[in-house]
Design a protein around this motif. Sequence first.
Motif, PDB file in Angstrom:
ATOM      1  N   GLU A   4      12.565   9.186   1.814  1.00 56.70           N
ATOM      2  CA  GLU A   4      11.330   9.128   1.038  1.00 56.70           C
ATOM      3  C   GLU A   4      10.645  10.483   0.868  1.00 56.70           C
ATOM      4  OE1 GLU A   4       9.092   6.000   2.905  1.00 56.70           O
ATOM      5  OE2 GLU A   4      10.311   4.468   1.945  1.00 56.70           O
ATOM      6  N   ILE A   5      11.380  11.541   1.114  1.00 59.74           N
ATOM      7  CA  ILE A   5      10.848  12.875   0.860  1.00 59.74           C
ATOM      8  C   ILE A   5      11.612  13.453  -0.315  1.00 59.74           C
ATOM      9  CG2 ILE A   5      10.768  15.243   1.706  1.00 59.74           C
ATOM     10  CD1 ILE A   5       9.881  14.252   4.358  1.00 59.74           C
ATOM     11  N   TYR A   6      10.864  13.894  -1.303  1.00 63.55           N
ATOM     12  CA  TYR A   6      11.464  14.565  -2.443  1.00 63.55           C
ATOM     13  C   TYR A   6      10.893  15.972  -2.473  1.00 63.55           C
ATOM     14  CZ  TYR A   6      13.699  15.219  -6.896  1.00 63.55           C
ATOM     15  OH  TYR A   6      14.525  15.675  -7.897  1.00 63.55           O
ATOM     16  N   MET A   7      11.701  16.930  -2.082  1.00 64.15           N
ATOM     17  CA  MET A   7      11.319  18.326  -1.874  1.00 64.15           C
ATOM     18  C   MET A   7      10.181  18.387  -0.866  1.00 64.15           C
ATOM     19  SD  MET A   7      12.973  20.872  -2.741  1.00 64.15           S
ATOM     20  CE  MET A   7      12.700  21.825  -1.297  1.00 64.15           C
ATOM     21  N   ASP A   8       8.984  18.791  -1.246  1.00 59.18           N
ATOM     22  CA  ASP A   8       7.905  18.870  -0.255  1.00 59.18           C
ATOM     23  C   ASP A   8       6.900  17.726  -0.387  1.00 59.18           C
ATOM     24  OD1 ASP A   8       6.746  19.712  -2.617  1.00 59.18           O
ATOM     25  OD2 ASP A   8       5.659  21.382  -1.729  1.00 59.18           O
ATOM     26  N   ASP A   9       7.265  16.701  -1.164  1.00 60.53           N
ATOM     27  CA  ASP A   9       6.382  15.553  -1.356  1.00 60.53           C
ATOM     28  C   ASP A   9       6.924  14.329  -0.627  1.00 60.53           C
ATOM     29  OD1 ASP A   9       4.519  16.831  -3.100  1.00 60.53           O
ATOM     30  OD2 ASP A   9       6.053  16.749  -4.658  1.00 60.53           O
ATOM     31  N   ARG A  10       6.040  13.659   0.062  1.00 61.84           N
ATOM     32  CA  ARG A  10       6.396  12.434   0.783  1.00 61.84           C
ATOM     33  C   ARG A  10       5.687  11.280   0.103  1.00 61.84           C
ATOM     34  NH1 ARG A  10       3.911  10.384   6.395  1.00 61.84           N
ATOM     35  NH2 ARG A  10       5.101   8.473   6.477  1.00 61.84           N
ATOM     36  N   SER A  11       6.437  10.243  -0.206  1.00 56.62           N
ATOM     37  CA  SER A  11       5.865   9.042  -0.813  1.00 56.62           C
ATOM     38  C   SER A  11       6.382   7.842  -0.045  1.00 56.62           C
ATOM     39  CB  SER A  11       6.281   8.928  -2.282  1.00 56.62           C
ATOM     40  OG  SER A  11       5.837  10.040  -3.003  1.00 56.62           O
ATOM     41  N   THR A  12       5.485   7.083   0.535  1.00 60.76           N
ATOM     42  CA  THR A  12       5.883   5.928   1.327  1.00 60.76           C
ATOM     43  C   THR A  12       4.761   4.904   1.291  1.00 60.76           C
ATOM     44  OG1 THR A  12       6.873   5.249   3.426  1.00 60.76           O
ATOM     45  CG2 THR A  12       5.040   6.804   3.560  1.00 60.76           C
ATOM     46  N   GLY A  13       4.901   3.853   2.063  1.00 59.75           N
ATOM     47  CA  GLY A  13       3.864   2.832   2.063  1.00 59.75           C
ATOM     48  C   GLY A  13       4.042   1.821   3.173  1.00 59.75           C
ATOM     49  N   TYR A  14       3.247   0.767   3.095  1.00 60.73           N
ATOM     50  CA  TYR A  14       3.269  -0.313   4.071  1.00 60.73           C
ATOM     51  C   TYR A  14       3.382  -1.637   3.335  1.00 60.73           C
ATOM     52  CZ  TYR A  14       1.615   3.188   7.319  1.00 60.73           C
ATOM     53  OH  TYR A  14       1.502   4.300   8.085  1.00 60.73           O
ATOM     54  N   LEU A  15       4.177  -2.530   3.885  1.00 61.71           N
ATOM     55  CA  LEU A  15       4.324  -3.854   3.303  1.00 61.71           C
ATOM     56  C   LEU A  15       3.199  -4.779   3.743  1.00 61.71           C
ATOM     57  CD1 LEU A  15       8.159  -4.325   3.761  1.00 61.71           C
ATOM     58  CD2 LEU A  15       6.940  -3.935   1.624  1.00 61.71           C
ATOM     59  N   LEU A  16       2.670  -4.534   4.929  1.00 62.53           N
ATOM     60  CA  LEU A  16       1.658  -5.409   5.509  1.00 62.53           C
ATOM     61  C   LEU A  16       0.255  -4.888   5.248  1.00 62.53           C
ATOM     62  CD1 LEU A  16       3.374  -5.866   8.974  1.00 62.53           C
ATOM     63  CD2 LEU A  16       3.500  -7.407   7.021  1.00 62.53           C
ATOM     64  N   PHE A  52       0.856  -1.176   0.000  1.00 59.30           N
ATOM     65  CA  PHE A  52       0.000   0.000   0.000  1.00 59.30           C
ATOM     66  C   PHE A  52       0.893   1.227   0.000  1.00 59.30           C
ATOM     67  CE2 PHE A  52      -2.305  -3.345   2.179  1.00 59.30           C
ATOM     68  CZ  PHE A  52      -3.493  -3.353   1.464  1.00 59.30           C
ATOM     69  N   VAL A  53       0.591   2.192  -0.832  1.00 57.42           N
ATOM     70  CA  VAL A  53       1.395   3.412  -0.902  1.00 57.42           C
ATOM     71  C   VAL A  53       0.503   4.635  -0.702  1.00 57.42           C
ATOM     72  CG1 VAL A  53       3.106   2.390  -2.443  1.00 57.42           C
ATOM     73  CG2 VAL A  53       1.196   3.658  -3.422  1.00 57.42           C
ATOM     74  N   PHE A  54       1.118   5.701  -0.256  1.00 60.28           N
ATOM     75  CA  PHE A  54       0.417   6.969  -0.174  1.00 60.28           C
ATOM     76  C   PHE A  54       1.418   8.094  -0.367  1.00 60.28           C
ATOM     77  CE2 PHE A  54       1.709   6.136   4.174  1.00 60.28           C
ATOM     78  CZ  PHE A  54       2.138   7.368   4.632  1.00 60.28           C
ATOM     79  N   THR A  55       0.905   9.229  -0.774  1.00 60.23           N
ATOM     80  CA  THR A  55       1.728  10.419  -0.927  1.00 60.23           C
ATOM     81  C   THR A  55       1.112  11.537  -0.110  1.00 60.23           C
ATOM     82  OG1 THR A  55       0.549  11.169  -2.889  1.00 60.23           O
ATOM     83  CG2 THR A  55       2.488   9.780  -3.255  1.00 60.23           C
ATOM     84  N   ALA A  56       1.932  12.458   0.282  1.00 62.81           N
ATOM     85  CA  ALA A  56       1.476  13.620   1.040  1.00 62.81           C
ATOM     86  C   ALA A  56       2.355  14.800   0.662  1.00 62.81           C
ATOM     87  CB  ALA A  56       1.566  13.337   2.544  1.00 62.81           C
ATOM     88  N   ASP A  57       1.871  15.973   0.964  1.00 64.93           N
ATOM     89  CA  ASP A  57       2.576  17.203   0.646  1.00 64.93           C
ATOM     90  C   ASP A  57       2.810  17.979   1.929  1.00 64.93           C
ATOM     91  OD1 ASP A  57       3.325  19.345  -1.446  1.00 64.93           O
ATOM     92  OD2 ASP A  57       1.901  20.385  -0.152  1.00 64.93           O
ATOM     93  N   ILE A  58       4.014  18.519   2.097  1.00 65.70           N
ATOM     94  CA  ILE A  58       4.291  19.384   3.240  1.00 65.70           C
ATOM     95  C   ILE A  58       3.789  20.772   2.860  1.00 65.70           C
ATOM     96  CG2 ILE A  58       6.045  20.367   4.750  1.00 65.70           C
ATOM     97  CD1 ILE A  58       7.789  17.898   4.057  1.00 65.70           C
ATOM     98  N   GLU A  59       2.706  21.182   3.491  1.00 67.99           N
ATOM     99  CA  GLU A  59       2.073  22.450   3.128  1.00 67.99           C
ATOM    100  C   GLU A  59       2.975  23.630   3.475  1.00 67.99           C
ATOM    101  OE1 GLU A  59      -2.092  24.880   3.901  1.00 67.99           O
ATOM    102  OE2 GLU A  59      -1.732  23.005   4.943  1.00 67.99           O
TER     103      GLU A  59
END
Length: 183
Positions: free
Chosen positions: A162-174, A83-90
């Motif tokens: 896992e942060i590229y500039m102000d974007d975070r992209s990560t996930g869960y294996l389980l 499962f992956v998700f992305t977020a932005d550092i406002e």
Amino acid sequence: MQEYIDLGHMKAIQGKTKEMECCHYLLHHGVWKESSSTTKLRVVFNGSQRTSRGVSLNSKLHTGANLLPDLGDVVSRLRGYRFVFTADIEKMFRQILVDERDQNLQNILWRFNVNDPLLSYRLQTLTYGLVCSPFLAIRCIRQLALEEGHAFPLAVPVLLEEIYMDDRSTGYLLHWTQLLQKS
């Protein structure tokens, strides 16, 4: 610009101060983005504008090293998660206060109404448009991982890899139910 004042990212300069002897005024203009649903109008500061002496603020600032992870590595790592998700550092840059001794290099002139006099304001946070801002923002995130990583050990690899500039992209294996069982 009112938001800058309301959030404490900019303050009015009252009268002349000693630090104004060595100061810099940034040119700025608005950019209208019709397609944006959140920020249709944003301000852009120009640290590359040359003075009458032929120098710009950006030409005098240290750019800093490129601290961003390889984008290919970030994307490849995502493929390993179930499962992956992305977020932005406002407002990433505007979350970081500039030392008071350096804020005098980030002055602007502004008025809210064409009939009002021009007033001097000082930007208090990292400014988009300065060559040093990307380095300083990522460096602050890395310092946060070093100083607070002991309290949030699961966040450290995310902050460092896992942060590229102000974007975070990560996930869960389980599967999320397995995560709940482990906690």
